[in-house]
Design an enzyme around this catalytic site. Structure first.
Site, short mmCIF file in Angstrom:
data_model
loop_
_atom_site.label_atom_id
_atom_site.label_comp_id
_atom_site.label_asym_id
_atom_site.label_seq_id
_atom_site.Cartn_x
_atom_site.Cartn_y
_atom_site.Cartn_z
N GLY A 1 18.27 29.45 37.20
CA GLY A 1 17.03 28.83 36.69
C GLY A 1 15.91 28.91 37.71
O GLY A 1 15.07 28.02 37.82
N GLY A 2 15.89 30.04 38.43
CA GLY A 2 15.03 30.17 39.60
C GLY A 2 13.56 30.40 39.32
O GLY A 2 12.75 30.39 40.26
N GLY B 1 11.63 28.44 37.48
CA GLY B 1 10.96 27.21 37.09
C GLY B 1 10.05 26.71 38.21
O GLY B 1 9.67 27.45 39.12
N GLN B 2 9.75 25.42 38.17
CA GLN B 2 8.81 24.84 39.14
C GLN B 2 9.33 24.96 40.58
O GLN B 2 8.56 25.15 41.52
CB GLN B 2 8.55 23.37 38.81
CG GLN B 2 7.48 22.73 39.68
CD GLN B 2 7.36 21.22 39.51
OE1 GLN B 2 8.13 20.60 38.78
NE2 GLN B 2 6.40 20.64 40.19
N LEU B 3 10.66 24.86 40.76
CA LEU B 3 11.19 24.72 42.11
C LEU B 3 11.84 25.97 42.70
O LEU B 3 11.91 26.12 43.93
CB LEU B 3 12.23 23.58 42.14
CG LEU B 3 11.75 22.23 41.60
CD1 LEU B 3 12.84 21.18 41.80
CD2 LEU B 3 10.47 21.78 42.30
N ILE C 1 16.71 33.55 32.91
CA ILE C 1 16.77 34.32 31.67
C ILE C 1 15.39 34.82 31.28
O ILE C 1 15.22 35.45 30.26
CB ILE C 1 17.37 33.48 30.50
CG1 ILE C 1 16.64 32.14 30.38
CG2 ILE C 1 18.86 33.28 30.70
CD1 ILE C 1 17.04 31.32 29.17
N ARG C 2 14.38 34.48 32.09
CA ARG C 2 13.01 34.91 31.80
C ARG C 2 12.67 36.13 32.66
O ARG C 2 13.34 36.40 33.65
CB ARG C 2 12.02 33.80 32.13
CG ARG C 2 12.21 32.59 31.26
CD ARG C 2 11.03 31.68 31.38
NE ARG C 2 11.14 30.69 32.42
CZ ARG C 2 10.11 30.16 33.08
NH1 ARG C 2 8.89 30.60 32.85
NH2 ARG C 2 10.29 29.23 33.99
N TYR D 1 18.55 14.40 28.81
CA TYR D 1 18.40 14.88 30.20
C TYR D 1 19.13 13.96 31.16
O TYR D 1 19.94 14.39 31.98
CB TYR D 1 16.90 14.94 30.52
CG TYR D 1 16.55 15.38 31.93
CD1 TYR D 1 16.92 16.62 32.41
CD2 TYR D 1 15.79 14.54 32.76
CE1 TYR D 1 16.57 17.02 33.70
CE2 TYR D 1 15.43 14.94 34.03
CZ TYR D 1 15.82 16.18 34.50
OH TYR D 1 15.46 16.57 35.76
N ILE E 1 8.54 15.92 41.12
CA ILE E 1 8.11 16.84 42.18
C ILE E 1 6.73 17.40 41.87
O ILE E 1 6.45 17.84 40.75
CB ILE E 1 9.14 17.98 42.36
CG1 ILE E 1 10.55 17.41 42.60
CG2 ILE E 1 8.71 18.90 43.51
CD1 ILE E 1 10.70 16.49 43.80
N1 LIG Z 1 10.64 19.36 38.88
C1 LIG Z 1 10.98 18.08 39.01
O1 LIG Z 1 10.14 17.17 39.09
C2 LIG Z 1 12.45 17.72 39.09
C3 LIG Z 1 12.79 16.39 39.39
C4 LIG Z 1 14.14 16.04 39.41
C5 LIG Z 1 15.12 17.01 39.21
N2 LIG Z 1 14.75 18.28 38.95
C6 LIG Z 1 15.81 19.26 38.71
O2 LIG Z 1 15.61 20.40 39.50
C7 LIG Z 1 16.01 21.57 38.77
C8 LIG Z 1 14.87 22.57 38.76
O3 LIG Z 1 13.77 21.94 38.13
P1 LIG Z 1 12.46 22.75 37.71
O4 LIG Z 1 11.38 21.75 37.69
O5 LIG Z 1 12.33 23.99 38.49
O6 LIG Z 1 12.84 23.08 36.19
P2 LIG Z 1 12.04 24.06 35.20
O7 LIG Z 1 12.17 23.49 33.82
O8 LIG Z 1 10.70 24.35 35.71
O9 LIG Z 1 12.92 25.39 35.28
C9 LIG Z 1 14.21 25.48 34.73
C10 LIG Z 1 14.56 26.94 34.57
O10 LIG Z 1 15.84 27.02 33.90
C11 LIG Z 1 15.83 28.21 33.15
N3 LIG Z 1 16.87 28.20 32.10
C12 LIG Z 1 16.84 27.60 30.89
N4 LIG Z 1 17.95 27.92 30.19
C13 LIG Z 1 18.70 28.74 31.00
C14 LIG Z 1 19.94 29.41 30.82
N5 LIG Z 1 20.65 29.34 29.68
N6 LIG Z 1 20.39 30.17 31.85
C15 LIG Z 1 19.69 30.29 32.99
N7 LIG Z 1 18.50 29.68 33.20
C16 LIG Z 1 18.01 28.91 32.19
C17 LIG Z 1 14.42 28.27 32.54
O11 LIG Z 1 14.09 29.58 32.14
C18 LIG Z 1 13.58 27.75 33.70
O12 LIG Z 1 13.00 28.79 34.45
C19 LIG Z 1 16.43 21.09 37.38
O13 LIG Z 1 17.83 20.97 37.33
C20 LIG Z 1 15.79 19.72 37.28
O14 LIG Z 1 16.55 18.85 36.46
C21 LIG Z 1 13.44 18.65 38.89
C1 LIG Z 2 11.75 13.49 37.17
C2 LIG Z 2 12.21 14.84 36.77
O1 LIG Z 2 13.55 14.91 36.53
C3 LIG Z 2 11.35 15.67 35.89
N1 LIG Z 2 10.11 15.98 36.57
C4 LIG Z 2 11.04 15.04 34.58
O2 LIG Z 2 10.05 14.35 34.48
O3 LIG Z 2 11.78 15.22 33.63
#
Ligand SMILES: NC(=O)c1ccc[n+]([C@@H]2O[C@H](COP(=O)([O-])OP(=O)(O)OC[C@H]3O[C@@H](n4cnc5c(N)ncnc54)[C@H](O)[C@@H]3O)[C@@H](O)[C@H]2O)c1
Ligand SMILES: C[C@@H](O)[C@H](N)C(=O)O
Length: 330
Positions: free
Chosen positions: A19-20, A22-24, A46-47, A152, A182
């Site tokens: 899931g690399g 995404g935002q993080l 997958i994107r 979630y 984040i």
């Molecule tokens: N961003 C935040 O504020 C935050 C806060 C707490 C926890 N997290 C956790 O950190 C992790 C990363 O967060 P993020 O903000 O980058 O999430 P995001 O939603 O930006 O990215 C998630 C990624 O997962 C990919 N994905 C979806 N289905 C998939 C599949 N079947 N196979 C492979 N990849 C798939 C998506 O294409 C996407 O790029 C998540 O587990 C999230 O729960 C994030």
């Molecule tokens: C807090 C965190 O898990 C995510 N940014 C959400 O709001 O769903």
């Protein structure tokens, strides 16, 4: 002191990030590549990656619901660390529960089995969303009632418990941090309840206005992305014997939309903030921690955040301001 450990060519971990895109994930890959070498960190999703990501280091397609594909990647690339970022976040999860259940729960089962089968060190992030209305909210400690009301949150409690179970039952080296919301300047959030705290900066710079989808007094724990990614590297590098737990809260600051707007006005005094509450997001936020107690992370492995609210706001403006100056010049 983790920063001073240096690896020889042979004992670098070989890291896969799911899931690399995404935002993080992209930021984490950058940090880990700096530490372990470009080719030792593989981003997957997958994107389709944007070209700057595709050209910055190894990228491969990986659907976490495809067990054979995952196993092939781990075996062919001799992966030793797995950072599992794929997930559907809180708000998008509520709009597609079946998909969230598949990705966040079935996908996690694949990840746990692959990690246990191949002796990987596994990082899975959890979240403030793993708590619910019956948890203590101000502050929320590591160990307390966890009865979240989103798919979630339910999936993240499941991930915490399954990871810890695999650790105790099979010796899996499972590590988990509960992230706050984040905030990042160069990557977009993927459909969460805390997204407003990123969007405000972009709208403020572009239009001088922001319509917030949470009420002005909604207080949530938040963190700047650099702190979050550094915490992730630090807990992954921590010697196992100093980890008294396998799932830790981490925190930096807590604020409300009103408090964030006040800080933003120090840079943009004319910001106009209005409120159009999204009832689904508001109900989620009202069930989440207001303050996060991360004293165990601070005591056990020396967690310390660098960014409080004023530094966060200044850094976001520096970044977004320089981006928009470049865009105007082009
Ligand atoms: N961003 C935040 O504020 C935050 C806060 C707490 C926890 N997290 C956790 O950190 C992790 C990363 O967060 P993020 O903000 O980058 O999430 P995001 O939603 O930006 O990215 C998630 C990624 O997962 C990919 N994905 C979806 N289905 C998939 C599949 N079947 N196979 C492979 N990849 C798939 C998506 O294409 C996407 O790029 C998540 O587990 C999230 O729960 C994030
Ligand atoms: C807090 C965190 O898990 C995510 N940014 C959400 O709001 O769903």
């Amino acid at each position: 002191s983790f920063h001073s450990v240096s690896f020889s060519e042979t004992d670098h971990p070989k890291v896969l990030i799911t899931g690399g895109l995404g935002q993080l994930g992209v930021g984490l890959a950058k940090l880990l590549r700096k530490r372990f070498g470009k080719n030792n960190v593989i981003l997957s999703d997958i994107r389709k990656p944007p070209s700057h990501v595709f050209h910055s280091g190894p990228f491969i397609y990986s659907d976490i619901l495809d067990y054979k594909n995952l196993r092939e990647i781990v075996v062919n690339n001799r992966i030793t660390w797995l950072v599992h970022y794929s997930a559907l976040l809180s708000a998008v999860g509520e709009s597609n529960v079946a998909l969230a259940r598949a990705v966040n729960i079935t996908g996690l089962h694949n990840i746990l089995d692959i990690a246990a089968e191949h002796g990987l060190r596994l990082f899975v992030p959890s979240t403030i969303g793993a708590f619910g209305p019956t948890s203590p909210r101000n502050p929320t400690p590591d160990l307390c009632v966890q009865r979240p009301r989103t798919i979630y949150g339910v999936s993240k409690v499941h991930a915490e418990l399954m990871g810890e179970y695999y650790h105790h039952r099979y010796g899996l080296d499972f590590r988990c941090l509960r992230y706050p919301g984040i905030i990042s300047a160069d990557s977009q959030p993927g459909g969460g309840t805390t997204d407003y705290a990123v969007q405000i900066f972009h709208d403020a710079v572009k239009t001088g206005k922001f319509e917030c989808n949470l009420k002005p007094d909604t207080q949530l724990p938040m963190m700047y992305i650099d702190d979050c990614l550094r915490a992730t590297l630090e807990v992954m590098e921590a010697p196992a014997e100093i980890l008294s737990m396998r799932t830790y809260n981490i925190n930096a600051m807590s604020f409300t939309p009103e408090e964030l707007a006040q800080e933003v006005r120090k840079q943009l005094p004319d910001l106009q903030m209005t409120y159009e509450v999204d009832h689904i997001r508001q109900a989620i936020a009202d069930s989440w921690p207001m303050n996060f107690d991360d004293s165990n992370a601070r005591n056990d492995w020396g967690w310390k955040h660098d960014y409080d609210l004023p530094e966060l706001v200044q850094t976001m403006f520096n970044f977004i301001g320089s981006e928009s100056r470049v865009a105007q010049a082009n």
